[in-house]
Scaffold this active site. Structure first.
Site, short mmCIF file in Angstrom:
data_model
loop_
_atom_site.label_atom_id
_atom_site.label_comp_id
_atom_site.label_asym_id
_atom_site.label_seq_id
_atom_site.Cartn_x
_atom_site.Cartn_y
_atom_site.Cartn_z
N HIS A 30 -31.08 -54.31 33.92
CA HIS A 30 -30.42 -54.58 35.20
C HIS A 30 -30.22 -56.07 35.36
O HIS A 30 -30.92 -56.89 34.75
CB HIS A 30 -31.23 -54.00 36.37
N CYS A 31 -29.22 -56.43 36.18
CA CYS A 31 -29.02 -57.83 36.54
C CYS A 31 -29.31 -57.96 38.02
O CYS A 31 -30.18 -57.27 38.55
CB CYS A 31 -27.61 -58.29 36.17
N VAL A 32 -28.58 -58.80 38.73
CA VAL A 32 -28.90 -59.06 40.13
C VAL A 32 -28.49 -57.90 41.03
O VAL A 32 -29.13 -57.63 42.04
CB VAL A 32 -28.21 -60.36 40.61
#
Length: 486
Positions: A30-32
């Site tokens: 996942h990212c932000v």
């Protein structure tokens, strides 16, 4: 709190089911704001049903990833999601999509490139927020010293500077750990390699210009690896491959001791002598090349990049660019490129704010203010998917405002010392060494102009309450897909 956990639990369960079950999930990072799935067969995912889930802002398929945008709650949802993946079914049919033997050469190359970029991104993304926070601390420290609130020889400076520098100093350890997790390798053993290359004695030897040895007139020097990224990603790959190979023939009775000794000795020496210096040199060339490109015509470069950058965000392709300017910070300590891109975040926030201010509809106001607030805190997806893209014109206005900001950023040669942008990132434009300079005031000026242009265009032309928000399609759900559990 219990209700939020329950909502995340339900959302995680439904997402796993609708992407094809645990058996269809190779990996997820996942990212932000996004859950980034690597699926064995993307056709098994019921995209329309996923988009209808409460808490999901949209879906993007790009770069070999199936990306589900869930907003700032992504980390909590990811943690809730993880237990489902631990029971994933490893068995696949003989005609599994994993069998790529009949793929054409270009398909194999494309898949290899996507996997390579995915590894780099998976190594860097988990620490992006920490890097941003550390950069802001450095900016605030510069303000404190330039206003004589603290001195650079005092205890307070020593402690705060250590807080800001820790993540950069130990970047090889953190990147190596994340890379190993992404490769399904040994994170702790890889982290040891990171600790080796930033050991104080190694850094002292590098600072003194010492060579490891000389052979045939060629010097093999010690290199400073703090702030470096790429050497540890390759080291993680070596650790993974070597550990798998050694486990194939080393007796189980001595694996626990023998394998770490061999890997630390072999991968450590290889990184210090060959791959590390080469990749540090490559990182420097990459950063210098980008600087040279910007110097050719920074205003033109900034305008073009910013006009289209948020389109890359829509398709999830910006994740391939992020390591480029992270490398700037790691190699140079600053990034003109990141300063340019920062204005695109402001542009999206300005457009969403204009919609919120102009609209008389309560639900539109709420979406607009929420999207604008998120964008001003550095995250554009709520503004893009909640308002701007669904009305289209606000997105166009935001892109125009961003392009203006990019041109002006290039004209004033605005620089940036931390990865976080937008309004919350204004301290990132403070020079850590010289404090508040003209660079900071130029950044405030261009940020204000970008915000004004995006807001003004949207308010005048980009939105009215007569417009209809583009709705998600309501098609019958496919029960076969909705109930797959792997």
């Amino acid at each position: 709190m219990k209700k939020k956990k329950k909502d995340h639990q339900f959302l995680a369960e439904r997402i796993v089911q609708l992407v094809g079950g645990t058996g269809n999930i190779e990996n997820v990072i996942h990212c932000v704001t996004r859950l980034r799935f690597y699926l064995k067969d993307e056709s098994l995912a019921d995209t329309e049903a996923i988009e209808e889930l409460e808490g999901v802002m949209g879906v993007a398929q790009a770069g070999g990833q199936y990306q589900i945008i869930v907003g700032p709650a992504v980390d909590d949802i990811y943690k809730t999601l993880s237990p489902f993946l631990s029971t994933a079914d490893d068995g696949l049919p003989e005609e599994s999509p994993e069998d790529h033997s009949d793929d054409k050469g270009l398909d194999k190359i494309g898949r290899a490139v996507n996997n390579f970029i995915g590894i780099i991104t998976g190594s860097v993304m988990p620490i992006i927020n920490i890097l941003a926070a550390a950069g802001i601390i450095k900016g605030l420290l510069a303000v404190l010293t330039s206003t004589n609130l603290i001195t650079d020889s005092g205890t307070a400076y020593l402690i705060i500077n250590a807080m800001a520098d820790a993540v950069f100093y130990f970047l090889p350890v953190l990147v190596g750990f994340n890379a190993a997790k992404r490769l399904d390798g040994n994170p702790l053993l890889t982290a040891v390699i990171g600790g080796l290359i930033i050991h104080p004695t190694i850094l002292e030897a590098a600072n003194d210009g010492m060579n490891i040895f000389t052979m045939g007139g060629f010097d093999f020097p010690f290199v400073t690896y703090t702030y470096s990224i790429f050497p540890m990603i390759l080291a993680a790959w070596f650790v993974k491959k070597m550990e798998d190979w050694l486990k194939g023939w080393v007796s189980a009775y001595i694996q626990a001791i023998f394998i770490p000794i061999v890997i630390i000795g072999t991968v450590g020496a290889l990184t210090l002598v060959i791959t590390g210096p080469i990749l540090v040199g490559f990182s420097t060339l990459l950063a210098d090349g980008l600087q040279a490109l910007l110097s050719l015509n920074a205003p033109l470069f900034g305008g073009v990049i910013n006009a289209f950058y948020q389109l890359l965000v829509v398709f999830g392709l910006h994740w391939g660019i992020i390591p480029v300017y992270v490398n700037d910070f790691a190699t140079l300590g600053y990034s003109y490129f990141s300063a340019i891109i920062s204005m695109t975040i402001v542009g999206q926030g300005g457009a969403a704010l204009a919609v919120a201010v102009k609209s008389k509809k309560k639900n539109i106001k709420e979406l607009g203010y929420a999207g604008a607030f998120s964008a001003f805190c550095g995250i554009t997806e709520p503004a893009i998917y909640g308002i701007n893209l669904r009305f289209r014109r606000p997105f166009i206005c935001a892109s125009i405002g961003s392009a203006v900001g990019g041109v002006l950023t290039g004209i004033f040669s605005i620089n940036m010392w931390s990865i976080i942008g937008s309004l919350i990132g204004l301290p990132s434009f403070i020079d850590p060494e010289n404090g508040i300079t003209a660079n900071f005031w130029y950044a405030i000026l261009v940020t204000a102009i970008t915000l004004f242009v995006s807001f003004g265009l949207t308010y005048v032309w980009g939105y009215s309450d007569k417009m209809e928000m583009r709705q998600k399609k309501n098609k019958p759900k496919n029960p076969a897909k909705a109930n797959i559990t792997g």
